[in-house]
Design a protein around this motif. Sequence first.
Motif, mmCIF file in Angstrom:
data_model
loop_
_atom_site.group_PDB
_atom_site.id
_atom_site.type_symbol
_atom_site.label_atom_id
_atom_site.label_comp_id
_atom_site.label_asym_id
_atom_site.label_seq_id
_atom_site.Cartn_x
_atom_site.Cartn_y
_atom_site.Cartn_z
ATOM 1 N N ASN A 137 0.811 -1.231 0.000
ATOM 2 C CA ASN A 137 0.000 0.000 0.000
ATOM 3 C C ASN A 137 0.843 1.279 0.000
ATOM 4 O OD1 ASN A 137 -2.693 1.168 0.089
ATOM 5 N ND2 ASN A 137 -2.240 1.811 2.181
ATOM 6 N N LEU A 138 2.114 1.204 -0.429
ATOM 7 C CA LEU A 138 2.985 2.385 -0.461
ATOM 8 C C LEU A 138 2.449 3.412 -1.452
ATOM 9 C CD1 LEU A 138 5.670 3.892 0.161
ATOM 10 C CD2 LEU A 138 6.719 2.523 -1.654
ATOM 11 N N GLN A 139 2.320 4.649 -0.968
ATOM 12 C CA GLN A 139 1.854 5.766 -1.803
ATOM 13 C C GLN A 139 2.800 6.946 -1.631
ATOM 14 O OE1 GLN A 139 -2.399 6.386 -0.564
ATOM 15 N NE2 GLN A 139 -2.012 4.422 0.445
ATOM 16 N N ASP A 140 2.901 7.760 -2.658
ATOM 17 C CA ASP A 140 3.729 8.970 -2.555
ATOM 18 C C ASP A 140 3.215 9.991 -3.561
ATOM 19 O OD1 ASP A 140 5.809 10.657 -1.681
ATOM 20 O OD2 ASP A 140 7.218 9.872 -3.168
ATOM 21 N N HIS A 141 3.489 11.254 -3.277
ATOM 22 C CA HIS A 141 3.197 12.319 -4.230
ATOM 23 C C HIS A 141 4.379 12.468 -5.188
ATOM 24 C CE1 HIS A 141 0.260 14.164 -1.132
ATOM 25 N NE2 HIS A 141 -0.427 13.583 -2.079
ATOM 26 N N LEU A 142 4.109 12.338 -6.481
ATOM 27 C CA LEU A 142 5.137 12.499 -7.512
ATOM 28 C C LEU A 142 5.198 13.963 -7.927
ATOM 29 C CD1 LEU A 142 7.166 11.142 -9.478
ATOM 30 C CD2 LEU A 142 5.264 10.970 -11.117
ATOM 31 N N GLN A 143 6.365 14.540 -7.811
ATOM 32 C CA GLN A 143 6.568 15.957 -8.098
ATOM 33 C C GLN A 143 7.087 16.141 -9.525
ATOM 34 O OE1 GLN A 143 9.207 19.620 -6.166
ATOM 35 N NE2 GLN A 143 9.844 17.518 -5.778
ATOM 36 N N ILE A 144 6.397 16.992 -10.286
ATOM 37 C CA ILE A 144 6.832 17.353 -11.634
ATOM 38 C C ILE A 144 7.180 18.836 -11.616
ATOM 39 C CG2 ILE A 144 6.275 17.329 -14.075
ATOM 40 C CD1 ILE A 144 6.189 14.562 -12.761
ATOM 41 N N ARG A 145 8.426 19.151 -11.957
ATOM 42 C CA ARG A 145 8.926 20.526 -11.838
ATOM 43 C C ARG A 145 9.065 21.160 -13.229
ATOM 44 N NH1 ARG A 145 12.095 21.570 -7.249
ATOM 45 N NH2 ARG A 145 13.817 22.358 -8.513
ATOM 46 N N LEU A 146 8.255 22.183 -13.492
ATOM 47 C CA LEU A 146 8.398 22.983 -14.707
ATOM 48 C C LEU A 146 9.234 24.212 -14.361
ATOM 49 C CD1 LEU A 146 5.422 21.536 -14.861
ATOM 50 C CD2 LEU A 146 5.184 22.975 -16.896
ATOM 51 N N ILE A 147 10.257 24.458 -15.142
ATOM 52 C CA ILE A 147 11.200 25.539 -14.847
ATOM 53 C C ILE A 147 11.122 26.587 -15.947
ATOM 54 C CG2 ILE A 147 13.648 26.113 -14.571
ATOM 55 C CD1 ILE A 147 13.970 23.222 -13.448
ATOM 56 N N TYR A 148 11.019 27.849 -15.520
ATOM 57 C CA TYR A 148 10.933 28.964 -16.459
ATOM 58 C C TYR A 148 12.045 29.957 -16.190
ATOM 59 C CZ TYR A 148 6.361 27.659 -18.343
ATOM 60 O OH TYR A 148 5.344 27.010 -18.987
ATOM 61 N N GLU A 149 12.551 30.536 -17.280
ATOM 62 C CA GLU A 149 13.453 31.680 -17.151
ATOM 63 C C GLU A 149 12.603 32.938 -17.018
ATOM 64 O OE1 GLU A 149 17.285 33.865 -19.298
ATOM 65 O OE2 GLU A 149 16.419 32.044 -20.189
ATOM 66 N N VAL A 150 12.970 33.778 -16.061
ATOM 67 C CA VAL A 150 12.195 34.976 -15.739
ATOM 68 C C VAL A 150 12.805 36.180 -16.440
ATOM 69 C CG1 VAL A 150 11.383 36.433 -13.841
ATOM 70 C CG2 VAL A 150 11.498 33.952 -13.541
ATOM 71 N N ARG B 171 2.335 35.984 -17.357
ATOM 72 C CA ARG B 171 2.859 35.865 -18.718
ATOM 73 C C ARG B 171 3.946 36.886 -19.011
ATOM 74 N NH1 ARG B 171 0.776 33.858 -23.696
ATOM 75 N NH2 ARG B 171 1.670 34.950 -25.489
ATOM 76 N N GLY B 172 3.737 38.118 -18.549
ATOM 77 C CA GLY B 172 4.703 39.173 -18.853
ATOM 78 C C GLY B 172 6.042 38.987 -18.172
ATOM 79 N N LEU B 173 6.102 38.141 -17.142
ATOM 80 C CA LEU B 173 7.363 37.912 -16.431
ATOM 81 C C LEU B 173 8.094 36.658 -16.902
ATOM 82 C CD1 LEU B 173 6.181 38.758 -12.801
ATOM 83 C CD2 LEU B 173 7.771 40.083 -14.202
ATOM 84 N N MET B 174 7.442 35.857 -17.755
ATOM 85 C CA MET B 174 8.049 34.610 -18.215
ATOM 86 C C MET B 174 8.790 34.841 -19.539
ATOM 87 S SD MET B 174 7.249 32.367 -15.825
ATOM 88 C CE MET B 174 7.592 33.787 -14.758
ATOM 89 N N LYS B 175 10.083 34.604 -19.522
ATOM 90 C CA LYS B 175 10.904 34.787 -20.721
ATOM 91 C C LYS B 175 10.858 33.568 -21.623
ATOM 92 C CE LYS B 175 15.576 36.172 -22.123
ATOM 93 N NZ LYS B 175 16.931 36.573 -21.628
ATOM 94 N N ARG B 176 11.003 32.377 -21.041
ATOM 95 C CA ARG B 176 10.925 31.138 -21.815
ATOM 96 C C ARG B 176 10.721 29.965 -20.874
ATOM 97 N NH1 ARG B 176 16.207 28.042 -22.355
ATOM 98 N NH2 ARG B 176 17.635 29.059 -20.883
#
Length: 551
Positions: free
Chosen positions: A290-303, A438-443
Amino acid sequence: MSQTVDYIVVGAGSAGCVLANRLSEDGRYSVCLLEAGPPDRYPWIHIPIGYGKTMFHKQLNWGFYTDPDPNMLNRRIYWPRGRTLGGSSAINGLIYVRGQREDYDHWEALGNPGWGWEHCLPYFRKLENNDLGAGPTRGTEGPLNATSIDRQHPLVDAFIGAGQALGLPRKTDFNGGDQEGVGYYQLTTRNGWRCSTAVAYLRPARGRANLRVETDAHTTGIMFEGKRAVGVRYTRHGQPHILRARREVVLCAGALQSPQLLQLSGIGPAPLLQDLGVPVVHALPGVGENLQDHLQIRLIYEVAKPITTNDQLRSLTGKARMGLEWLLMRKGPLAIGINQGAMFCRALPQESATPDTQFHFSTLSADMAGGLVHPFSGCTYSVCQLRPESRGTVRIRSTDPYEPPSMQPNYLSAELDRRCTIAAVRYARRVAQTEPMRGLMKREFRPGDEVRSDDEILHFCREYGATIFHPSGTAKMGPAADPLAVVDARLRVHGVGGLRVVDCSVMPSLVSGNTNVPVVMMAERAADLIREDARREIHPVEVAPPIADAA
């Protein structure tokens, strides 16, 4: 030094420190708390941003790795676990979250009376000192601080604004039972310092004559007479010791090591134990399942602007300013930690009645939690599915108590988990592309604009997904009729006497959020259950004699 006490508590983590305090507070019972790691004297433990310094620390962190997971491109995922007073509460991300009302009502519906939201709420209120003030769901007199972030950051404000533009309400309190919304997290900090359970609960109790704390004490097994737990074996500084319990042994070693100790001691799936030559004390097939865990997905943006923590950490002037701000005022990035922006949303709105996805928004970026920051202005949108259906296992590999068990999370093995995780990545992109964000996200640095289809997003999740440090469920609470249940609703191990488990392992299903505060609540309630059961016994217990502290 007395080798017999009333209660032995194994593991001085989020639950163990609470139990050591509560079981010793009236002077009636003698308690010994055993912790495998060293005392919590390392300075970076106590500075909120310092978990980057403890993430890979050889003495303060167990530094586990999972088995190769076929659902994650056969990667072995790093699983840090605290190994010091305070346990994982001494090295975690400090997030103060309880979960949803429905999480606890579900526990009760599974056959665990007394664990519904209305039963748990008084203990949540009892444990906390919330700077938002007293209220129907908040407490102000407890040992553990719930501290609001008092300094706004333009990136976090933009993140909140984008969430509101997508229809989420602005929230200052995510702990009233209904989480849906966006805002700043509260943190387990106190006046600019980390407030672990070692600080909140254990430190005030250390002077008690009836409480003994032993660090560098690695428990290797539980001793039984027939089917009753009567003590533990442990080693300290290379020397073997035996400690006996007049009343109970309470395992608080966490979702990985509590089932390991049970299995090593003859409590677990009979075929596994027999294959390894472990005498079966009581067959419980659910131990380690019954092992459970939260899987973390990291999206990275240049500011687009140099306003991130990356910029401060890459500059000597920025580092000096951060240090002085903390030294002089106990404020600034060092007093807050990493994750500030909170969002609970429904990535699958047609299927989820309550939020199914949690965001941890950070004003810095790195390849992994605790890693070196990128050489650009960066931020991170970390998303995780709140109620995964995938289930894994924890199983001993041998009779060696120092060998880490096999840990197989089976991330993304359930079809719902795959769909929800893909939807969460798409939701994060929507937030990044919504004004004022949106205006702060470069890529988009990772996964990058070329990753578009569901298959491509899923491959990215398999390639980069990691734990968000919430393994749970491996000693499941449930009625004896449940074939996978390990403990009953009073957290007593089925089929044996004198033995309980109090930590994340007993959660029948994972809570919708971070696990530290729920475990503190469970330990507060467990202390009352243990004392109630002691009072029901026929024989009175005399006031415990003084015992030595060997920390």
